[in-house]
Design an enzyme around this catalytic site. Structure first.
Site, PDB file in Angstrom:
ATOM      1  N   LEU A  33     -21.661  18.686  58.517  1.00 40.91           N
ATOM      2  CA  LEU A  33     -22.387  18.378  59.738  1.00 40.91           C
ATOM      3  C   LEU A  33     -22.150  19.400  60.850  1.00 40.91           C
ATOM      4  CD1 LEU A  33     -21.805  14.527  59.852  1.00 40.91           C
ATOM      5  CD2 LEU A  33     -23.673  15.796  58.769  1.00 40.91           C
ATOM      6  N   HIS A  34     -23.178  19.564  61.672  1.00 38.32           N
ATOM      7  CA  HIS A  34     -23.117  20.450  62.829  1.00 38.32           C
ATOM      8  C   HIS A  34     -23.768  19.740  64.009  1.00 38.32           C
ATOM      9  CE1 HIS A  34     -27.348  21.179  61.953  1.00 38.32           C
ATOM     10  NE2 HIS A  34     -27.033  21.624  60.752  1.00 38.32           N
ATOM     11  N   HIS A  37     -27.070  17.771  63.501  1.00 38.05           N
ATOM     12  CA  HIS A  37     -26.934  16.433  62.926  1.00 38.05           C
ATOM     13  C   HIS A  37     -26.457  15.434  63.971  1.00 38.05           C
ATOM     14  CE1 HIS A  37     -26.219  18.903  59.138  1.00 38.05           C
ATOM     15  NE2 HIS A  37     -27.238  18.138  58.798  1.00 38.05           N
ATOM     16  N   GLY A 147     -34.499  16.419  61.571  1.00 39.98           N
ATOM     17  CA  GLY A 147     -34.580  17.597  62.417  1.00 39.98           C
ATOM     18  C   GLY A 147     -35.831  18.408  62.127  1.00 39.98           C
ATOM     19  N   LYS A 149     -36.162  21.542  62.149  1.00 45.96           N
ATOM     20  CA  LYS A 149     -35.950  22.795  61.416  1.00 45.96           C
ATOM     21  C   LYS A 149     -36.599  22.716  60.038  1.00 45.96           C
ATOM     22  CE  LYS A 149     -31.979  23.828  59.496  1.00 45.96           C
ATOM     23  NZ  LYS A 149     -32.364  24.092  58.068  1.00 45.96           N
TER      24      LYS A 149
END
Length: 281
Positions: A33-34, A37, A147, A149
């Site tokens: 996770l980043h 997230h 997301g 992205k």
């Protein structure tokens, strides 16, 4: 935060929440996770009573076995990040729990999946749709968070929800970026120093392409200029650059007045495949 490892445990947890009148937000992830997230988890927490995050590296959406093997897995670190962000339950199943028997189900999303990621990753969206369907059935969320992205993935999931009449809302949140513009991704962890230094060029090229679209430059010229710019960096091997209708995802040869355009690309950097996109409205 409760940690759940079985499908039955997840079902029991969310059924009890529903019986209390709680609204459930689902954040499906593959872990590592980043901040992107965590933004999804925080958005879910702001809008729902219960936030269920899932961490599952789904084998059926990988068409490259080596990519699946190398995908970052840090479950303990993920759990430590989720609770402070507002997650109330974490679902971390085994492959056998999600796929007790080999799946033979086949989805066909028509033109949506025959371009970009679908054209370059055979079976990818079939795997995505299969695992997302399972999670929707098990968790029965009111909202599910993704997301932007993964622009094409969000479009596919929206089509899945519409076609199968899932009683939930898909919420798409903006891409979260590093200070230098690189889209946050779990795969960024695999970039070596030189590749990481080159990686911001992906977003820079998309920003330049977006400016050309706003200036009315023909899509073919926008694609060619972006490919040329990427090709000047020896560490970047472009896979595709596309100028597409933001809704249908079909490549554009001319612009349609009033229709949003999405600029998408995929490229390899030091053996790591990254994607990114920019919306032009």
């Amino acid at each position: 935060m409760q940690i759940l490892t079985t499908a039955a445990g997840l079902q029991a947890y969310t059924e009890q929440a529903r019986s209390r009148g709680q609204r459930i937000g689902l954040v499906p992830t593959m872990g590592a996770l980043h901040a992107g997230h965590l933004q999804l988890v925080q958005a879910a927490r702001a809008e729902c009573n219960e936030v269920v995050a899932t961490v599952f590296v789904n084998p059926t959406q990988f068409n490259n076995p080596e990519d699946f093997r190398l995908y970052p897995r840090v479950p303990e670190a993920d759990a430590e990040l989720l609770a402070p962000a507002g997650c109330t339950a974490l679902f971390v199943p085994s492959v056998a729990e999600i796929y007790p028997q080999p799946t033979v189900l086949k989805f066909d999303f028509g033109p949506l999946e025959r371009v970009m990621e679908g054209a370059h990753r055979a079976g990818h969206f079939n795997g995505v749709a299969t695992v997302v369907s399972k999670l929707f059935h098990l968790a029965r969320p009111h909202r599910a968070y993704f997301g932007q992205k993964d622009w094409q993935q969000v479009a596919i999931v929206r089509q899945l929800v519409a076609d199968l009449s899932f009683d939930l809302e898909i919420v798409a949140r903006p891409t979260v970026r590093e200070a230098d513009g690189l889209a946050m991704s779990s795969r960024n962890r695999r970039l070596g120093p030189a590749a990481r230094a080159a990686a911001p060029l992906l977003h820079q090229v998309l920003v330049a392409a977006a400016a050309q679209v706003r200036d009315g430059v023909a899509p073919a010229q926008v694609r060619a200029a972006a490919e040329t710019a990427l090709g000047q960096e020896p560490l970047i091997a472009p896979e595709y650059v596309e100028v597409a209708d933001a809704q249908t995802l079909q490549p554009l040869e001319t612009y349609v007045p009033g229709r949003a355009v999405v600029l998408c690309l995929a490229a390899h950097l030091g053996g790591v495949r990254l994607i990114d996109n920019v919306l032009v409205e």
